[in-house]
Enzyme design. Sequence first.
Site, PDB file in Angstrom:
ATOM      1  CD  GLU A 137      -2.936  -0.997   2.370  1.00  0.00           C
ATOM      2  OE1 GLU A 137      -2.807  -0.105   3.214  1.00  0.00           O
ATOM      3  OE2 GLU A 137      -3.885  -1.793   2.381  1.00  0.00           O
ATOM      4  CD  GLU A 185      -3.449  -5.986   4.168  1.00  0.00           C
ATOM      5  OE1 GLU A 185      -4.211  -5.211   4.749  1.00  0.00           O
ATOM      6  OE2 GLU A 185      -2.223  -5.793   4.039  1.00  0.00           O
TER       7      GLU A 185
HETATM    8  C1  BGC Z   1      -2.565  -2.679   6.048  1.00  0.00           C
HETATM    9  C2  BGC Z   1      -2.474  -3.488   7.330  1.00  0.00           C
HETATM   10  C3  BGC Z   1      -3.508  -2.971   8.306  1.00  0.00           C
HETATM   11  C4  BGC Z   1      -4.874  -3.192   7.706  1.00  0.00           C
HETATM   12  C5  BGC Z   1      -6.023  -2.752   8.599  1.00  0.00           C
HETATM   13  C6  BGC Z   1      -3.962  -2.412   5.603  1.00  0.00           C
HETATM   14  O1  BGC Z   1      -4.040  -1.093   5.174  1.00  0.00           O
HETATM   15  O2  BGC Z   1      -1.806  -3.271   5.055  1.00  0.00           O
HETATM   16  O3  BGC Z   1      -1.180  -3.405   7.809  1.00  0.00           O
HETATM   17  O4  BGC Z   1      -3.409  -3.546   9.557  1.00  0.00           O
HETATM   18  O5  BGC Z   1      -4.980  -2.457   6.517  1.00  0.00           O
HETATM   19  O6  BGC Z   1      -5.965  -1.398   8.851  1.00  0.00           O
END
Ligand code: BGC
Length: 483
Positions: A208, A398
């Site tokens: 990101e 993610e």
């Molecule tokens: C990030 C993580 C973070 C997650 C939740 C993502 O933007 O890669 O490191 O914990 O979101 O906020």
Amino acid sequence: MKFPEDFLWGTATAAFQIEMGRGEPDPNSDWYVWVHDEVNIKNGLVSGDLPENGPGFWELYPEDLRRAKDDLGNNAFRMSVDWSRIFPNPTWDVPVKVSFDSSGNICHVEVSDESMHLLEERAYQPSVKKYRDILTECRKLDLTVLLTLYHWPLPLWIHDPITCRDDIVHAGKRGWVDQSTVIEFSKYAAYVAKTFGDLVDIYATMNEPMVVSGAGYLNEKSGFPPGLSNIDLFVEVTKNLAIAHGIAYEQVKEWDRVSCSNYGPAYVGIVHCPQYYEPYNKDSKDDVKAANFVEYVQNEWFLNMITKGDFDLNLNMMIERNEQHPNLAKGCDFIGINYYMRNRVKAAESKTPGFPGFEIVPCTENCTDMGWEIYPQGLRYELNWAYKLYRRPLMVTENGIADAKDEKRSDFLISHLREIHKAIIEDGIPVKGYFHWSLIDNFEWAKGFKMKFGLYRVDYETKKRTPTKAVSIYRQIASGTFD
Ligand code: BGC
């Protein structure tokens, strides 16, 4: 919900967020210093929680990986290595050959065998050994690793976040503001690929980048280092990150020649975070304009740089001649999509002359503990969007929910996987895997331990892990037995 045979099922993690709590802590990064800083804590910029009280994956990884494999039925795992663990001390003096293009941008870095030997001498061997142990354990369990090289902490010798916060003009170690960080990053990328290449085939150069530049340099209240609001630095940092992606891409391809899966030897992509943006009032021209602009900057701008060499540095949504740098677009084998929410965008007074002002309307319904609006359909939309624009294979790197009461996680998981399924089966989008954020509760950056994203709850006193309700559901979906 049947998914393709070779689909990667995993969870996603990041080193800084899970490692500390057992074994050797790592005090050598900007994030470590940032969250310990008393001024930041007093100003409420960070929670006051400390990463050294974290889940302790550094020691407890065998049992966590076993959970991923046996209890979740996963065949993959996303993790990162921290630069500051591997190189706690500077690598400035390790010589490399740097080429610049006619605009003064770094366009190639050559790491010789001799320099690689020097890097090997410099690397902190206990960390290298630990990462090898973790990766070896993944291999034993048949967990295909997606390794992120940079998931946010920078070594302190590269970035001193407090001095930068207080006086960026006179600060010496300015992280991604300086091109020299690109050179050091390329040495680090080369070293990681050489050292762990026999155990890893899938790499993300960085996580990101738009959050690094946006939260760090455009929103002084975000709680991210160095806590500035400066559009010029935001642009500069984003540009340097884009160049760094390309240079690191080349290094990994160059230094990892060993294949350990069908993806090998080196399948190298980016992890990006396109969210779903919508005008608050669809009939308001200003809201529509603001939403389009935010969407362009957050979702498209960076990917245009690394895939096409289109560096729209004046952010006018057009590519002028001097903004075309195809030589800097080195490659990106896949695009990782981190998807969390829908954002409703409202026009607001502009703080930066020449750019539309906007605000994100706070979530009122279907919100997570982070205050993010749950909107599964947005994931299918973003997958279609990314594929149509960039024609690369995709992975959902993610997707998850902060849900301390464990009331919404199961539905969240099911509804988002249904959207991915539709994207693959009905829309024909090549989505290669899904990594749920996260395996265990962890250190949620500025917000600390209160935000609970884990499929497993962590008791930070005892380090005990307890499954949430979604564990058995994820297992059923991954094994194809869920209706
Ligand atoms: C990030 C993580 C973070 C997650 C939740 C993502 O933007 O890669 O490191 O914990 O979101 O906020």
